[in-house]
Design an enzyme around this catalytic site. Structure first.
Site, PDB file in Angstrom:
ATOM      1  N   ASP A  66       2.915  -4.670   7.961  1.00 37.95           N
ATOM      2  CA  ASP A  66       1.706  -3.866   7.838  1.00 37.95           C
ATOM      3  C   ASP A  66       0.514  -4.817   7.950  1.00 37.95           C
ATOM      4  O   ASP A  66       0.192  -5.540   7.012  1.00 37.95           O
ATOM      5  CB  ASP A  66       1.737  -3.140   6.484  1.00 37.95           C
ATOM      6  N   CYS A 102      -4.810   2.424  -3.681  1.00 30.32           N
ATOM      7  CA  CYS A 102      -3.572   2.942  -3.081  1.00 30.32           C
ATOM      8  C   CYS A 102      -2.429   1.945  -3.218  1.00 30.32           C
ATOM      9  O   CYS A 102      -1.583   1.807  -2.317  1.00 30.32           O
ATOM     10  CB  CYS A 102      -3.760   3.307  -1.605  1.00 30.32           C
ATOM     11  N   LYS A 131     -10.516  -0.870  10.438  1.00 28.29           N
ATOM     12  CA  LYS A 131     -10.662  -2.060   9.578  1.00 28.29           C
ATOM     13  C   LYS A 131     -10.937  -3.298  10.428  1.00 28.29           C
ATOM     14  O   LYS A 131     -11.030  -4.416   9.934  1.00 28.29           O
ATOM     15  CB  LYS A 131      -9.397  -2.262   8.739  1.00 28.29           C
ATOM     16  N   HIS A 136       0.874  -1.177   0.000  1.00 30.18           N
ATOM     17  CA  HIS A 136       0.000   0.000   0.000  1.00 30.18           C
ATOM     18  C   HIS A 136       0.915   1.233   0.000  1.00 30.18           C
ATOM     19  O   HIS A 136       2.014   1.191   0.541  1.00 30.18           O
ATOM     20  CB  HIS A 136      -0.831  -0.045   1.282  1.00 30.18           C
ATOM     21  N   GLN A 193      -4.675  -5.195   6.765  1.00 29.39           N
ATOM     22  CA  GLN A 193      -5.692  -6.078   6.175  1.00 29.39           C
ATOM     23  C   GLN A 193      -5.695  -7.463   6.818  1.00 29.39           C
ATOM     24  O   GLN A 193      -6.365  -8.369   6.317  1.00 29.39           O
ATOM     25  CB  GLN A 193      -5.448  -6.224   4.659  1.00 29.39           C
TER      26      GLN A 193
HETATM   27  N1  PMP Z   1      -1.853  -0.738   4.520  1.00 26.42           N
HETATM   28  C1  PMP Z   1      -2.792  -1.483   3.942  1.00 26.42           C
HETATM   29  C2  PMP Z   1      -2.438  -2.854   3.447  1.00 26.42           C
HETATM   30  C3  PMP Z   1      -4.086  -0.986   3.810  1.00 26.42           C
HETATM   31  O1  PMP Z   1      -5.024  -1.716   3.219  1.00 26.42           O
HETATM   32  C4  PMP Z   1      -4.378   0.312   4.296  1.00 26.42           C
HETATM   33  C5  PMP Z   1      -5.769   0.923   4.166  1.00 26.42           C
HETATM   34  N2  PMP Z   1      -6.366   0.732   2.915  1.00 26.42           N
HETATM   35  C6  PMP Z   1      -3.369   1.042   4.908  1.00 26.42           C
HETATM   36  C7  PMP Z   1      -2.121   0.483   5.005  1.00 26.42           C
HETATM   37  C8  PMP Z   1      -3.596   2.413   5.467  1.00 26.42           C
HETATM   38  O2  PMP Z   1      -4.446   2.348   6.557  1.00 26.42           O
HETATM   39  P1  PMP Z   1      -4.996   3.694   7.236  1.00 26.42           P
HETATM   40  O3  PMP Z   1      -5.553   4.524   6.124  1.00 26.42           O
HETATM   41  O4  PMP Z   1      -6.056   3.212   8.181  1.00 26.42           O
HETATM   42  O5  PMP Z   1      -3.856   4.343   7.924  1.00 26.42           O
END
Ligand code: PMP
Length: 420
Positions: free
Chosen positions: A208, A372, A234, A131, A211
């Site tokens: 990270d 993203c 999430k 991401h 997910q």
């Molecule tokens: N890493 C991953 C794999 C994600 O899916 C996301 C959110 N789509 C993020 C980071 C960022 O998370 P946040 O916007 O809650 O900080």
């Protein structure tokens, strides 16, 4: 909470949509089919109530007050930290730092650890499925320190090329930063093995978990990672709250990254000394109600059982994979052997945004775009995908609705083959 009562005796599936008030909403007169859980999950009543009750009955600022309300709020906040510790199976609660979410937690590590540890020519290994929030902070810190990025390629199925990873690791590798589960592909990465090889090369590992945490039990000690980050929203919790787990030895050696109240021991104009961990990393008034909501969310999923949630979602994923694979002109992007509940796909002749808009007229919420994760789209030579991402409240009916919606879109675009 009586977990067995949440399972249908007929199907063995979770039957708890009633816990999520928003799922009773109609969208454009249709039943809401919410398949955008990778972006954010809906909240159960217990989480909504926990936040409301805090503001109604217990609101005060924490850590500084001598009065009862403040002490009570502090107890609730610190109990939330202990809940996150046990949820991740971290060894000590001081290893848990509250942040705004995954993004802020990664930036914390990049700034505090990265700025002091990285030197010109040092290498940070990322995967090709990260991401943007696990790419850009490392680029920013690379610009400041001279550290460079190396990227592990991904296969056509969307799995990491572990042979290439082994070759990228070397004496200059300082950090490996990798998603536990890819938000664009659903791939579950072999974290324990990634960590084993990184540590053998003398590198640290940041995972990270944005997910991952809502979909499977996570044990940071079993994974062996140095840093693990996630977002509450999430995980059926509130927005604006998340956490960083960092190994005690590492975190206690890291300098502050933001200055302010609550992170100091003493302040004078000549010299400031800093608080112990984790307070050293929590400058200013934190999201107290968010922590309380997050704790309620953890109670909720643990009440159901992470293993049962995982089994339920895997069953729906298998059902959905099979149903989508039978649609003509549809190509699944991300077919790893080990996958979480994410169905990313492209439909011939229909732009993902158009598909998302048509599905919305049927009350079906999916995500369309690059999620993203632009490098993933570049890897597959596509501008974006349509993504249906599952949560514990989804069932076969939601997949059936999705399939019917895609068929409708294909008819509208004149691309309709028959549903085989
Ligand atoms: N890493 C991953 C794999 C994600 O899916 C996301 C959110 N789509 C993020 C980071 C960022 O998370 P946040 O916007 O809650 O900080």
């Amino acid at each position: 909470m009586n977990a067995p009562g949440y399972f249908s005796p007929a199907t063995g599936h979770l039957q708890q949509a009633a816990d999520f008030p928003i799922l009773a909403r109609k969208i454009r007169g249709k039943r809401l089919v919410y398949l955008d859980n990778g972006a954010t999950t809906q909240k159960p009543t217990s989480v909504i109530d926990a936040e409301r009750d805090f503001y109604r009955d217990a609101n005060a600022n924490i850590h500084r007050g001598v009065h009862s309300l403040s002490q009570h709020a502090t107890d609730l906040y610190e109990a939330g930290r202990e809940r996150v510790r046990s949820f991740l199976n971290a060894g000590r609660s001081e290893e848990i730092v509250f942040t705004r979410g995954t993004t802020e937690a990664i930036n914390l590590v990049a700034v505090s650890w990265g700025r002091t540890q990285l030197k010109p020519g040092d290498e940070i290994i990322l995967s090709g499925m990260e991401h943007h929030s696990n790419i850009v902070p490392w680029q920013l810190i690379g610009e400041q320190t001279g550290a460079v990025l190396r990227v592990v390629p991904i296969s056509d199925r969307g799995e990491l090329d572990m042979e290439a990873y082994g070759k990228l690791l070397g004496p200059r590798t300082r950090l490996v930063a990798v998603a536990h589960v890819s938000n664009a592909l659903g791939t579950v990465n072999p974290i324990a093995e990634i960590v084993r090889q990184a540590h053998a090369a003398g590198a640290k590992v940041l995972v990270d978990g944005a997910q991952a945490v809502a979909h499977q039990a996570v044990d940071v000690q079993a994974l062996g990672c140095d840093f693990y980050v996630f977002s509450g929203h999430k995980l059926y919790g509130p927005t604006g709250i998340g956490a960083l787990y960092a190994r005690y030895e590492l975190l206690s050696a890291m300098p502050p990254w933001q200055g302010g109240g609550d992170m100091i021991r003493t302040v004078s104009f000549e010299r400031t000394t800093y608080a112990d961990i984790p307070q050293r990393f929590e400058a200013g008034t934190p999201n107290i109600a968010g922590v309380i909501g997050l704790a309620a969310a953890i109670d909720y999923v643990q009440g159901l059982g992470m293993d049962r949630i995982a089994a339920h979602e895997q069953a729906i994923l298998a059902y959905g994979t099979d149903a989508l694979a039978r649609l003509p002109g549809l190509r699944l992007i991300g077919t790893a052997h080990d996958k979480a509940g994410i169905l990313s796909f492209v439909v011939e002749g229909i732009h993902p945004h158009d598909l998302g808009t048509i599905l919305d007229t049927e009350g079906i919420a999916i995500r369309a775009g690059h999620h993203c994760a632009m490098p993933v789209m570049t890897r597959y030579g596509i501008p974006g995908t349509a993504r249906a991402s599952l949560a514990l409240y989804n069932d076969e009916r939601d997949i059936d609705a999705l399939v019917a919606g895609i068929l409708k879109a294909q008819t509208m675009f004149g691309k309709g083959g028959k549903h085989e």
